[in-house]
Scaffold this active site. Sequence first.
Site, short mmCIF file in Angstrom:
data_model
loop_
_atom_site.label_atom_id
_atom_site.label_comp_id
_atom_site.label_asym_id
_atom_site.label_seq_id
_atom_site.Cartn_x
_atom_site.Cartn_y
_atom_site.Cartn_z
N ARG A 1 -6.32 -17.84 -9.30
CA ARG A 1 -7.23 -17.13 -8.41
C ARG A 1 -8.33 -16.26 -8.99
O ARG A 1 -8.04 -15.50 -10.00
CB ARG A 1 -6.06 -16.41 -7.61
N ARG B 1 -5.11 -23.98 0.26
CA ARG B 1 -4.61 -24.31 1.47
C ARG B 1 -5.25 -25.30 2.52
O ARG B 1 -4.86 -25.71 3.48
CB ARG B 1 -4.31 -23.15 2.42
N ARG C 1 3.87 -19.58 2.59
CA ARG C 1 3.36 -20.05 3.81
C ARG C 1 3.29 -21.39 4.16
O ARG C 1 3.58 -21.87 5.03
CB ARG C 1 2.00 -19.24 4.16
N LYS D 1 -6.39 -19.39 -1.97
CA LYS D 1 -4.84 -18.51 -1.55
C LYS D 1 -4.18 -19.10 -2.77
O LYS D 1 -4.43 -19.57 -3.53
CB LYS D 1 -4.67 -18.75 -0.17
N ARG E 1 0.78 -1.18 -0.19
CA ARG E 1 -0.14 -0.13 -0.03
C ARG E 1 0.98 1.25 0.06
O ARG E 1 0.42 2.30 -0.54
CB ARG E 1 -1.00 -0.11 1.33
N ASP F 1 -4.27 -15.82 6.77
CA ASP F 1 -2.78 -16.04 6.37
C ASP F 1 -1.99 -17.11 7.63
O ASP F 1 -1.21 -17.52 7.08
CB ASP F 1 -1.88 -14.85 6.07
N GLN G 1 -8.76 -7.23 -0.15
CA GLN G 1 -8.26 -6.84 -1.47
C GLN G 1 -9.50 -6.27 -1.94
O GLN G 1 -9.29 -5.43 -3.09
CB GLN G 1 -7.71 -8.01 -2.13
C1 S3P Z 1 -4.24 -8.88 1.94
C2 S3P Z 1 -5.67 -9.44 2.26
C3 S3P Z 1 -6.01 -10.90 2.41
C4 S3P Z 1 -4.65 -11.60 2.85
C5 S3P Z 1 -3.55 -11.30 1.68
C6 S3P Z 1 -3.16 -9.69 1.74
C7 S3P Z 1 -4.14 -7.59 1.69
O1 S3P Z 1 -6.45 -11.47 1.27
O2 S3P Z 1 -4.84 -13.07 2.56
O3 S3P Z 1 -2.33 -12.04 2.24
O4 S3P Z 1 -2.83 -7.13 1.68
O5 S3P Z 1 -5.02 -6.96 1.55
P1 S3P Z 1 -8.15 -11.04 1.06
O6 S3P Z 1 -8.20 -9.88 0.70
O7 S3P Z 1 -8.14 -12.15 -0.34
O8 S3P Z 1 -8.62 -11.83 2.15
#
Ligand code: S3P
Length: 427
Positions: free
Chosen positions: A122, A346, A388, A342, A27, A315, A169
């Site tokens: 994905r 997982r 991971r 993921k 970010r 995670d 996300q």
């Molecule tokens: C993340 C959000 C999560 C997380 C990923 C990083 C982020 O995913 O699992 O490792 O930086 O916004 P999701 O938004 O798909 O839950």
Amino acid sequence: MTKKVVERVQQLKGTIKVPGDKSISHRAVMFGAIANGTTTVEGFLPGEDCLSTISCFQKLGVKIEQEEESVTVHGKGWEGLRESSEILDVGNSGTTTRLMLGILATRPFHSIVIGDASIAKRPMARVTAPLKQMGAQIDGRNEGDFTPLAIRGGQTKAINYMSPVASAQVKSAILLAGLQSEGVTTVTEPHKSRDHTERMLKAFGVELEENELSVSVRGGQALQGQHVVVPGDISSAAFFLVAGAIIPNSEIKLMNVGVNTTRTGIIDVLLQMGAELEITNEKIINEERMADLTIRTSKLNGIEIGGEIIPRLIDEIPVIAILATQANGTTIIKDAQELKVKETNRIDTVVNQLKLLGANIEATEDGMIIHGPTLLSGGKVASFGDHRIGMSMAIAGLVANQPVEIDEIEAVDVSYPNFFQHLEELI
Ligand code: S3P
């Protein structure tokens, strides 16, 4: 593909500083790229995922300098982004893909986004569908659900979006597009996901409104470049928190770890299982809370994990599974269907690999059930290109009675390039 053998250890002792938070590092670069003026980042994670973000935004015309953990982004505002003659390659990074699509949705040019074999599987419709509703043109396999994706942004309009998944996300992509759309964009989630976007946007001068599970932004807002201090990544710290709790005679101190409450599910789980975990030296920098965490060898009991805590530890579930193999009794992980989409599925990778090491574990539709304690055996496992999973298998190897050989271990570079160096320092 590189193999790594991990052997049982007698103890882990020492102090380490885990690398910068992956979500916050992404970010800082992206918000710096669309901000006016210079953004400097301290404690940046130089892992492959965040380097993919830098390279994509460089291709979009932004000058970005990076040396190890220090990054300077020379933002020229939203208008500073330019059509790229090259394909934007996100590598293995879902965060790069989804947040960048939110930014590109309002830019009046054409981009092609591609990633590795894992990214190609994905689901992207969770962001491309709402972004299309806002007015962006996006196409790709299965009507824009999978990479490679082609996007042409432009003038978008605000939406009021009820997200079916608790995903930072998804929330972030829509809010970023909302910043340049006509009207007020609102995103509502079923449970609260990590809120780094909200916190950092505020630090960059954006006004947004938060109301329990909803966040709203008004369109037409500019960002102002900032200095960002990135805390240590609790998702990386999690491997050593688990290792310290399950390995005899251990005491590990992890410095400056981010303890934003939308991320601390792993701390809640450890404490609930009975771990000896101490939180000291709490402070807030750039709207983000950080603290030192000290973990000692602990007597652990199985618990049930589900509901609102899941997005707060999603995670960490692979390494929580290792923790559960060493706890007394049964651990049930439920409501975690998101694990299936993921870097790998997982639920499958964790259960299949841990079975190879003799764990008493079974997969369920939305999680897994683990009966402990089990003395894990040695064996051959693989990361399947999932960072991971690779690190979780390494932690399993530290308590197994025979060596554990992990294939495709190079995947750890995605989020924790000096993981094995830190492990060596603690042995
Ligand atoms: C993340 C959000 C999560 C997380 C990923 C990083 C982020 O995913 O699992 O490792 O930086 O916004 P999701 O938004 O798909 O839950």
